[in-house]
Write an enzyme that holds these catalytic residues in place. Sequence first.
Site, PDB file in Angstrom:
ATOM      1  N   ASP A  35      34.734  48.564  32.145  1.00  0.00           N
ATOM      2  CA  ASP A  35      36.056  48.555  32.821  1.00  0.00           C
ATOM      3  C   ASP A  35      36.894  49.436  32.082  1.00  0.00           C
ATOM      4  OD1 ASP A  35      38.152  47.581  34.261  1.00  0.00           O
ATOM      5  OD2 ASP A  35      37.632  45.749  34.318  1.00  0.00           O
ATOM      6  N   PRO A  73      36.977  56.564  37.935  1.00  0.00           N
ATOM      7  CA  PRO A  73      37.840  57.136  38.907  1.00  0.00           C
ATOM      8  C   PRO A  73      38.892  56.068  39.095  1.00  0.00           C
ATOM      9  CG  PRO A  73      35.424  57.094  39.531  1.00  0.00           C
ATOM     10  CD  PRO A  73      35.562  56.397  38.460  1.00  0.00           C
ATOM     11  N   LEU A  74      38.793  54.804  39.330  1.00  0.00           N
ATOM     12  CA  LEU A  74      39.852  53.925  39.556  1.00  0.00           C
ATOM     13  C   LEU A  74      40.993  54.066  38.694  1.00  0.00           C
ATOM     14  CD1 LEU A  74      39.540  50.114  39.992  1.00  0.00           C
ATOM     15  CD2 LEU A  74      41.454  51.045  38.989  1.00  0.00           C
ATOM     16  N   ASP A  96      40.737  45.758  42.918  1.00  0.00           N
ATOM     17  CA  ASP A  96      39.899  44.805  43.064  1.00  0.00           C
ATOM     18  C   ASP A  96      39.958  44.320  44.586  1.00  0.00           C
ATOM     19  OD1 ASP A  96      39.671  45.293  40.342  1.00  0.00           O
ATOM     20  OD2 ASP A  96      40.273  43.561  39.843  1.00  0.00           O
TER      21      ASP A  96
END
Length: 412
Positions: free
Chosen positions: A165, A200-201, A226
């Site tokens: 993450d 990328p998020l 999410d």
Amino acid sequence: MEPAVWKRLLSSVILGFVLYRSDVTALKNGLALTPPMGWLHWQRFLCQTDCKNYPTSCINDQLFMQMADIMVSNGWLKAGYKYLCIDDCWLAPHRDKNNRLQADPDRFPGGMKKLIDYVHDRGLLFGIYQDVGNKTCAGFPGSRDFYELDAQTFADWGVDLLKFDGCYYDTLEALKEGYRRMAMALNRTGRDIVYSCEWPLYARQIEQVNYTEVAEYCNSWRNFGDIDDSWASVKTIVDITAALQEELVPAAGPGAWNDPDMLVIGNFGLSFDQQVTQMALWAIMAAPLLMSNDLREISKESTALLQNQEVIAINQDPLGTQGYRLLKVNGFDMWEKPLASGALAISVTNRQEIGGPRYFLLSRAMVWDGLACDTCYVTQLLPTRYEYGYFNASQVLKVPVNPSGTVLLRLE
Ligand code: GLA
């Protein structure tokens, strides 16, 4: 513009990029040549650490041992779902005296290695979660400053997949450098560990993402926020993917996948038609199929949908081309995905959320020119199996589609 003209333009642009991509260096760890399949706890079980009040749904070894048993006994492993993955909140609040990560001692009394051995003994693979920053999103110790040590710890424990993450990073450069360093650290362990990123998020909030670079380091990557257990969330993810498809589709291929997040099929928020839509679209988008549901209490219908072998075969097609939205017309979305055999998968979603089933009219001229057949055999795979039979260039197929539902077809 005429649908047929629009379609030709779009598919030639996208497929042009896909062919061009064959020169791109993907992460060469030889893993995830088809999208990873498995189970991931986050969406359904979140960060429940209160095992006193939630003894059967807190994040502890019992939950994962039960899921492992059911994945084997109820056909999930056989259907292809082989990664059992833990998400955030497995960690103790501090590293040990040698700076090594450790599982929460109350919830994982035998430690992580013991649980992973249990999972391996059943023929499954194990996925773990960590974060590039100094804390995980839920606030447990992150991997920053410890990439090499943590990669080695995971390898020593027998981890087969890492979801990495991006919370609590310092700068964009540090985020990217952290993702690259962890990729190299995993490689250096010599163990096969699928590397699932969220680079990328986080990066996309600041700059245009360089997908060639992301695909060099990651086996899969999240692009957007999410998923939650709702139709609104599924629609949003599908629509953003379509809006960015010229960027996303060329980046995908064997070993490198866009990850639109977990399958929420079998939970509370989607009607059966909406579950069909998620399954069909995740197959067309060549998405990782990571379910987040409770396999101890899932309906027969959701089980059959998630285990449908012909639909899974579209997702797992060895060509690894991510499908794209070809048409948005008259309240219908039509997507297509070329398959290795020269066949084509097509999905049609009825986006009108009022009224009953409506007919979508499909003709040969609307779909991919590269399709190997002129007169094609059409099989409907979802919502129910049905053989339309042969369909020639002058025929129009009338396909009924339920509101917010999807029909998935194979043309060959
Ligand atoms: C982020 C990720 C989620 C999940 C949580 C855990 O929000 O995007 O998928 O891993 O963190 O805290």
